[in-house]
Motif scaffolding. Sequence first.
Motif, PDB file in Angstrom:
ATOM      1  N   ILE A  53       0.832  -1.187   0.000  1.00  0.00           N
ATOM      2  CA  ILE A  53       0.000   0.000   0.000  1.00  0.00           C
ATOM      3  C   ILE A  53       0.875   1.248   0.000  1.00  0.00           C
ATOM      4  N   LYS A  54       0.431   2.225  -0.783  1.00  0.00           N
ATOM      5  CA  LYS A  54       1.176   3.482  -0.848  1.00  0.00           C
ATOM      6  C   LYS A  54       0.171   4.621  -0.859  1.00  0.00           C
ATOM      7  N   GLU A  55       0.315   5.521   0.086  1.00  0.00           N
ATOM      8  CA  GLU A  55      -0.575   6.673   0.219  1.00  0.00           C
ATOM      9  C   GLU A  55      -2.053   6.287   0.095  1.00  0.00           C
ATOM     10  N   GLY A  56      -2.425   5.253   0.825  1.00  0.00           N
ATOM     11  CA  GLY A  56      -3.836   4.871   0.862  1.00  0.00           C
ATOM     12  C   GLY A  56      -4.314   4.077  -0.332  1.00  0.00           C
ATOM     13  N   ASN A  57      -3.425   3.738  -1.242  1.00  0.00           N
ATOM     14  CA  ASN A  57      -3.830   2.933  -2.394  1.00  0.00           C
ATOM     15  C   ASN A  57      -3.051   1.631  -2.446  1.00  0.00           C
ATOM     16  N   ILE A  58      -3.750   0.588  -2.866  1.00  0.00           N
ATOM     17  CA  ILE A  58      -3.060  -0.690  -3.013  1.00  0.00           C
ATOM     18  C   ILE A  58      -2.291  -0.682  -4.324  1.00  0.00           C
ATOM     19  N   VAL A  59      -1.002  -0.984  -4.251  1.00  0.00           N
ATOM     20  CA  VAL A  59      -0.161  -0.974  -5.440  1.00  0.00           C
ATOM     21  C   VAL A  59      -0.093  -2.366  -6.046  1.00  0.00           C
ATOM     22  N   GLN A  60      -0.022  -3.363  -5.195  1.00  0.00           N
ATOM     23  CA  GLN A  60       0.075  -4.734  -5.689  1.00  0.00           C
ATOM     24  C   GLN A  60      -0.452  -5.705  -4.644  1.00  0.00           C
ATOM     25  N   VAL A  61      -1.163  -6.727  -5.087  1.00  0.00           N
ATOM     26  CA  VAL A  61      -1.610  -7.795  -4.197  1.00  0.00           C
ATOM     27  C   VAL A  61      -1.133  -9.112  -4.767  1.00  0.00           C
ATOM     28  N   GLY A  62      -0.644  -9.976  -3.897  1.00  0.00           N
ATOM     29  CA  GLY A  62      -0.236 -11.282  -4.400  1.00  0.00           C
ATOM     30  C   GLY A  62       0.419 -12.101  -3.318  1.00  0.00           C
ATOM     31  N   GLN A  63       0.810 -13.318  -3.678  1.00  0.00           N
ATOM     32  CA  GLN A  63       1.528 -14.158  -2.744  1.00  0.00           C
ATOM     33  C   GLN A  63       2.919 -13.564  -2.544  1.00  0.00           C
ATOM     34  N   PRO A  64       3.500 -13.803  -1.376  1.00  0.00           N
ATOM     35  CA  PRO A  64       4.791 -13.180  -1.055  1.00  0.00           C
ATOM     36  C   PRO A  64       5.831 -13.344  -2.163  1.00  0.00           C
ATOM     37  N   ARG A  65       5.940 -14.582  -2.689  1.00  0.00           N
ATOM     38  CA  ARG A  65       6.948 -14.860  -3.699  1.00  0.00           C
ATOM     39  C   ARG A  65       6.728 -14.015  -4.965  1.00  0.00           C
ATOM     40  N   GLU A  66       5.459 -13.895  -5.288  1.00  0.00           N
ATOM     41  CA  GLU A  66       5.056 -13.142  -6.472  1.00  0.00           C
ATOM     42  C   GLU A  66       5.455 -11.667  -6.320  1.00  0.00           C
ATOM     43  N   VAL A  67       5.093 -11.114  -5.171  1.00  0.00           N
ATOM     44  CA  VAL A  67       5.377  -9.699  -4.934  1.00  0.00           C
ATOM     45  C   VAL A  67       6.883  -9.478  -4.876  1.00  0.00           C
ATOM     46  N   PHE A  68       7.552 -10.478  -4.305  1.00  0.00           N
ATOM     47  CA  PHE A  68       8.987 -10.411  -4.118  1.00  0.00           C
ATOM     48  C   PHE A  68       9.723 -10.473  -5.465  1.00  0.00           C
ATOM     49  N   ASN A  69       9.329 -11.432  -6.290  1.00  0.00           N
ATOM     50  CA  ASN A  69      10.060 -11.670  -7.533  1.00  0.00           C
ATOM     51  C   ASN A  69       9.549 -10.866  -8.718  1.00  0.00           C
ATOM     52  N   GLN A  70       8.274 -10.544  -8.686  1.00  0.00           N
ATOM     53  CA  GLN A  70       7.720  -9.794  -9.818  1.00  0.00           C
ATOM     54  C   GLN A  70       7.044  -8.516  -9.354  1.00  0.00           C
ATOM     55  N   PRO A  71       7.814  -7.609  -8.803  1.00  0.00           N
ATOM     56  CA  PRO A  71       7.220  -6.359  -8.349  1.00  0.00           C
ATOM     57  C   PRO A  71       6.617  -5.592  -9.522  1.00  0.00           C
TER      58      PRO A  71
END
Lengths: 349, 264
Positions: free
Chosen positions: A205-223
């Motif tokens: 989340i950034k300034e009240g908005n969701i930037v990305q949702v996903g499984q940890p690995r996904e967010v980690f490897n494919q920002p």
Amino acid sequence: MIKLENLSKKIGEFQIDNFNLSVKEQEYFVILGPTGTGKTVILELIAGLEKVDQGCIYLNNRDITNTVSEDRNIGMVYQDHMLFPHLNVKENISFGLKAKNNYSKKKIEELVSEVTKLFSIDHLLDRDIKTLSGGEKQRVNLARAIIIKPDILLFDEPLSALDPNTKDKLQKELKKIHKIYGTTTIHVTHDFNEAVNLADRIAIIKEGNIVQVGQPREVFNQPKNGFVAEFGGNKNIYKGIIKENNGCKKIQINEDTTFDILSDHSGEANITIRPENIIVSKHPVDSSARNVINGKVVDILDRLSYIELIIDIGVTISVHITNESLESLNIKIGDEIYTIFKASSVHVF
Amino acid sequence: MVKKAWFKFVMSILAIILLFFILAPILKLILGSEYQVMIETVQDKEIMSSILLTFYASLIATLLSILTGIPLAYLLARVDFFGKSVIEGLINLPIIIPHTAAGIALLTVFGDRFFLGRFFNMFGINFVGSFYGIVIAMMFVSMPFLVNEAKEGFKSIDERYEKVARSLGYSPFKTFIKVSFPMNLNHIISGSLLMWARGLSEFGAVVILAYHPMTAPILIYERFTSYGLKYATPVAAIMVLISIIIFTIISMINNNQNRRKTND
């Protein structure tokens, strides 16, 4: 299951607009973002402790937007424990059971004993709150929230005020508790490692908005963007222009530096390479990895559990290696070195 | 931090001047009274019943203010509403205005000429020259001490304590009874004691509404104007002694409270 639909709220400077979030039954969901981005407000809206300006909140498909907090059955755990100072440990833990007078004294004893054993705080029952350590306080706090068997547990930076050692232990306990009770949990934190360790899914989340949702690995490897990548502790973020040569895609970062990539993107793009996915060698090796680039070691940083090499390969790149590799390769500042990584390790966004 | 010796010395001298100014008259009043006369005073029925009346009236005034002042203090600490600062100023008004003026103001409302006074008259409650008059005079002028102290107390409690209670199934009312009130108990007690003690000493407002029955401050004044210093002194000495005892208790409670805070 909890669902936030087009939620809007303005408190002072802070504002969320059209916030949407859906957390599945029994899920451990972590909301990750820098401090002061109003993550607490989101939790307080869910708990009914702040009034929604606009939008709806559904708990198990029931609209609870206008339900008062005490009828929502949602547990709230704050960072600074918020244990009632005029009550002892036992009275604090059993506090929620006494709200509606529907538990017998015996039943209360039973439930308290069960939950305190789980947290290994059964020896503290008669203690005064001020005599507890930070870790003990937070355990009592968790026990107080869990004992009422809430439909949803909300954790507001529950580990942030603790020392690293206690933090580690409690993290494990949170995992254990979630396994036992399976309570749907929303956990707010600014600590990436904590999020990766605990979460089934993460929302950045950034300034009240969701930037990305996903499984940890996904967010980690494919920002999805630089903010997420940087938040995930990845410094290797570059901008370049994608070019195609005989079916091989490359990205040109600057005049001297190009990386082989695998991607459907074209034109201008950003890339990240996780520092763990790069290996180093003193000699050029024939490898299936398509990127073998010669560089110079600029700095060697001891990160305790690993070594971070800063290497100049036309751009500065951060590489994580083990202590053993550092010794066996005998790497020193100023050494010529090859960095090797697969084209598939380059994440384009 | 190292401070120069002369700095501490000058500060101490100035502080001692003020302490002497406060202590000298009080010590003279208590120690200067003849032992024999003091005993006589304590045995004097009129004096003792007047002192009892003073304590009792102030106690009733304080209890009435707890009932109404705690909710007011809570609202002022927790809720933002239009005109809040006006009300906060209003609460302090009784401290600022001359207390004789306060007495006159009360008389215009609670006397026979205004509906409030007539309303209470229907129930046989008359505020002029009666116990009730003493109570409302004391309440009017010393209520700010209780309300302000309770308000600061509520303000110092993190709102998240109340939020936790709500999330654990407690209604706003139950949250107030089980969390906000007990957590603020120390402030409420010391505010009440402060108000009670302040009520005891009230002269100006009481003398306008009820010269009789005679409270201790009025009795002292009457003895002084009618019989002179010799007869006023022992009554004053006893009143002062009792006040000292009360304030010692208050400061002990306050110290205890502060110690708790630093322990947290």
